[in-house]
Structure formats: structure tokens, C-alpha cells
Design a protein around this motif. Structure first.
Motif, short mmCIF file in Angstrom:
data_model
loop_
_atom_site.label_atom_id
_atom_site.label_comp_id
_atom_site.label_asym_id
_atom_site.label_seq_id
_atom_site.Cartn_x
_atom_site.Cartn_y
_atom_site.Cartn_z
N VAL A 103 -5.32 -1.91 0.58
CA VAL A 103 -4.14 -2.77 0.57
C VAL A 103 -4.31 -3.88 -0.47
N LEU B 246 -4.05 -7.01 12.45
CA LEU B 246 -4.79 -6.37 11.38
C LEU B 246 -6.02 -7.17 11.02
N LEU C 214 -0.69 1.47 8.19
CA LEU C 214 -1.61 0.43 8.64
C LEU C 214 -2.14 0.68 10.05
N CYS D 167 0.86 -1.19 0.00
CA CYS D 167 0.00 0.00 0.00
C CYS D 167 0.89 1.23 0.00
N ALA E 289 -7.75 -2.39 5.06
CA ALA E 289 -7.22 -2.85 6.34
C ALA E 289 -7.55 -1.88 7.46
N ILE F 111 -8.56 -7.35 7.48
CA ILE F 111 -8.70 -6.88 6.10
C ILE F 111 -10.05 -7.32 5.56
N GLY G 67 0.81 -8.19 13.09
CA GLY G 67 1.02 -6.96 12.34
C GLY G 67 2.47 -6.74 11.97
#
Length: 297
Positions: free
Chosen positions: A103, A129, A96, A53, A122, A131, A85
Motif C-alpha cells: 500500500v 489496519l 485490505l 493499492c 498492510a 501498516i 479501517g
């Protein structure tokens, strides 16, 4: 998902230039916005995930997430969780930390030459994380080198990142010998992370600021090159499969189309980040893909 919602005008322009729009429409029918059971099972067995990203300053990076198998798992038909993460020193860690960040991700199994790409948005969670998926699809095994994961994580912790505005001599040699790298690109509606592979030497390093590679025939979707046609920002990730060292590069890329139908991508470096021992995993020596073009190409 229809081709009209999957492909933006950049991908369409490249598909039309190469003459593969109908094939791209056919391949695009396999793309879903949800996670099928076979994809969920595949993700849960992976010890690493590549994510791409843009950072808060707008630079595009590809980063490596690792963990024991199970650290990536589907938590619903349209969501995955990633435990742990990124390290706080990773170039994408600040990005993030935000909500709804576009992403692209790719999960690769070198042992079976399979891969799954999952693109979405995300957000941080207490464990790492989450998503939400917009696109989930598999690609063919072309250009994936076969490797086996060696048992047990390597001892030690990652080094502090080494940053630079140009490639060192050792970094240039490392890139020139690579048989695999990952490519992150972006577009107005999201991001994508893809894989590039070939025999050692398929990536060329003509200067400390430049990298180039032949774009081999693939699935005809042209998501990466389509993104670059509308936004030249790109991130590259090279992994030393033996030691776990990563080399992350950010910059811009453009594609050159030759009269003979070949394509060359030329990348100009803005910043490089090298981290020793970024991955705890070590892999066997590669068995090169039979699809790889020969060195003379």
C-alpha cells in the motif's frame, strides 16, 4: 535507504529524461524506512488518511480513511495502526482483508500545507489496519491549498456507492472544478499514493471516459510517473471538502512529454465510484497555493 533501493528503473528513466537524477538522489536521502518522532506526532493529529493499492481483480484505487485525530498513530518505529479501517462497500475493502498487501498512503494537513507519505505493507487487525513501513518521507508544500477543519463531524452516514463505467455530467463538472486530487500507482515492489493540486481548471475532462492534467514540477523523485512508466494502472480520488462526498476512479494513465519540457498525464477511466458523505469532515473554502501556475498555463 539509498537511491538504488528507493528508485526502480521506471523512476530512473523519467529522472534521466527530465535531467534530474542527481537532484532525485539528493532528495531521496530524506526517505527512511522508519517513522521519526516528528512524523509520528504529525500522523496522530490527522483526521484523514488516503490509501492506495490494487484490488483483488488488479484495478488500482485510492480510498479515504477518516476518524477522530488519533485514529492513525505510530505503534513502533516501523508500524502505524489505523482504527476503523475501510467501509465494506469501499473498492479496496476486499484487498485490505489480506495479509502483507503493498500500500501507499499520504497524510495531508491543509491547515499548514504539510504532508507525509508512508508506503509499506498492510494487514488487518481487530481494530482496523496495521501498516509496516518501507518508506516514510515528507514533501514540500507546493500546490497544497490551505483549508481549515470546521469543528464537529457532520451528521448522517455515507450513502451506498454509485458505480458507473463513465462519468456523469455532474461528476465531470465536479472533477473540472477540483483544486486537489490524490493519485495511487503501483510497481513490482509496492504502491504509492501522491497528491496533485492546482487552481480550479487544472484538471480537464474532455469526455466521460477521459481526464488529463499538467504534471507540475515537484520534488524530482518521480515516484508516480515512474510507476506509470512501468505499470499504467492508476486510481484517482476526488474529495468534496465541503460535503464529504468522494469520487473514486480506476483506470490507466500515460504521460506525454512535450518539446518545451511540459508534461501531461492522460487518464482513461474503467470505473467510477461516488459516495455521498464518505467523509464526516467539512473544511473551509480554500486559499490557493502561491505555487499554483495560473489558469493561462
Amino acid at each position: 535507504m539509498t537511491p538504488q533501493t528507493l528508485y526502480h528503473h521506471g523512476s530512473r528513466a523519467v529522472q534521466d529524461l527530465v535531467g534530474v537524477r542527481e537532484l532525485a538522489d539528493h532528495v531521496g536521502r530524506s526517505v527512511s524506512d522508519g517513522i521519526r518522532p516528528v512524523a509520528a506526532a504529525f500522523l496522530e493529529l490527522r483526521p484523514m488518511l488516503v490509501i492506495g493499492c490494487a484490488d483483488p481483480a488488479g484495478a488500482v484505487w485510492a480510498s479515504l480513511l477518516t476518524g477522530e485525530p488519533g485514529f492513525v498513530r505510530a505503534t513502533g518505529p516501523h508500524q502505524i495502526s489505523v482504527a476503523g479501517g475501510l467501509r465494506r462497500t469501499d473498492p479496496l475493502a476486499p484487498a485490505l482483508a489480506g495479509e502483507g498487501v503493498p500500500v501507499g498512503t499520504i497524510a495531508l494537513d491543509p491547515g499548514t500545507r504539510r504532508r507525509v507519505r508512508l508506503n509499506g505493507r498492510a494487514r488487518p487487525t481487530p481494530r482496523g489496519l496495521a501498516i509496516e513501513t518501507d518508506q516514510v518521507f515528507s514533501n514540500c508544500p507546493k500546490y497544497i491549498q490551505k483549508r481549515g477543519l470546521l469543528p464537529g463531524a457532520m451528521p448522517g452516514r455515507p450513502s451506498a456507492p454509485r458505480r458507473g463505467a463513465k462519468l456523469t455530467g455532474d461528476q465531470r463538472a465536479f472533477v473540472a472544478e477540483a483544486d486537489t486530487f490524490f493519485l495511487a500507482t503501483v510497481h513490482a515492489r509496492g504502491a504509492d499514493a501522491g497528491h496533485r493540486g492546482g487552481n480550479p481548471g487544472f484538471v480537464r475532462v474532455p469526455s466521460p471516459y477521459e481526464i488529463s492534467w499538467r504534471d507540475y514540477p515537484g520534488n524530482s523523485m518521480f515516484l508516480s510517473l515512474g510507476n506509470l512508466a512501468t505499470d499504467p494502472r492508476a486510481g484517482l480520488l476526488f474529495l468534496d471538502w465541503r460535503t464529504g462526498t468522494t469520487l473514486q476512479l480506476t483506470g490507466t494513465a500515460r504521460t506525454e512529454y512535450a518539446d518545451d519540457g511540459s508534461r501531461t498525464v492522460r487518464f482513461t477511466l474503467s470505473e467510477a465510484v461516488e459516495t455521498l458523505g464518505a467523509s464526516p469532515w467539512s473544511w473551509t473554502a480554500p486559499e490557493y497555493s502561491p505555487a499554483n501556475p495560473g489558469q493561462e498555463d
